[in-house]
Motif scaffolding. Sequence first.
Motif: not given
Length: 141
Positions: A92-112
């Motif tokens: 489960i990732l916390v991603v900082e979008l290029d626009e600034g806000p951080r958002i939580v989502g699952n990782l897909v397409g890559l081994a953890p």
Amino acid sequence: MNSEFGIRPDRLLPAPGGLGGEFYEKAAATGNLHLQRCECAVWRHPPRILCAACGSDKWTWEPVAGLGRVFSWTITHRPTDPAFAAELPYAILVVELDEGPRIVGNLVGLAPEALQLDLRVRVVLDHRTDTVALVDFAPVN
Ligand SMILES: [Zn+2]
């Protein structure tokens, strides 16, 4: 699941109301992640009534580019629900979008275990219902 990463077990789905509901509905209806953007141009997430930067209650839902970087993550080895058991371990990732806000989502397409801080990722929407699209992230190739 209806995304490029194939069939995944049924998950518990959010059943939010208000602005949280609009967040999921907008993604499901348009196929693009939308966040709130204040009249002062500041993006925000999670959804809320007032802008933390200027205090305004004037905003619109606007599409984001869907790109960002891995800010942090956790790897789950025990399922919180049996529906997740087949996916273990998952990140489960916390991603900082290029626009600034951080958002939580699952990782897909890559081994953890291949995760790295600042890894470039893109939004992948998982269309579950007519009103709910979940947010996942895949590495940018
Ligand atoms: Zn503002």
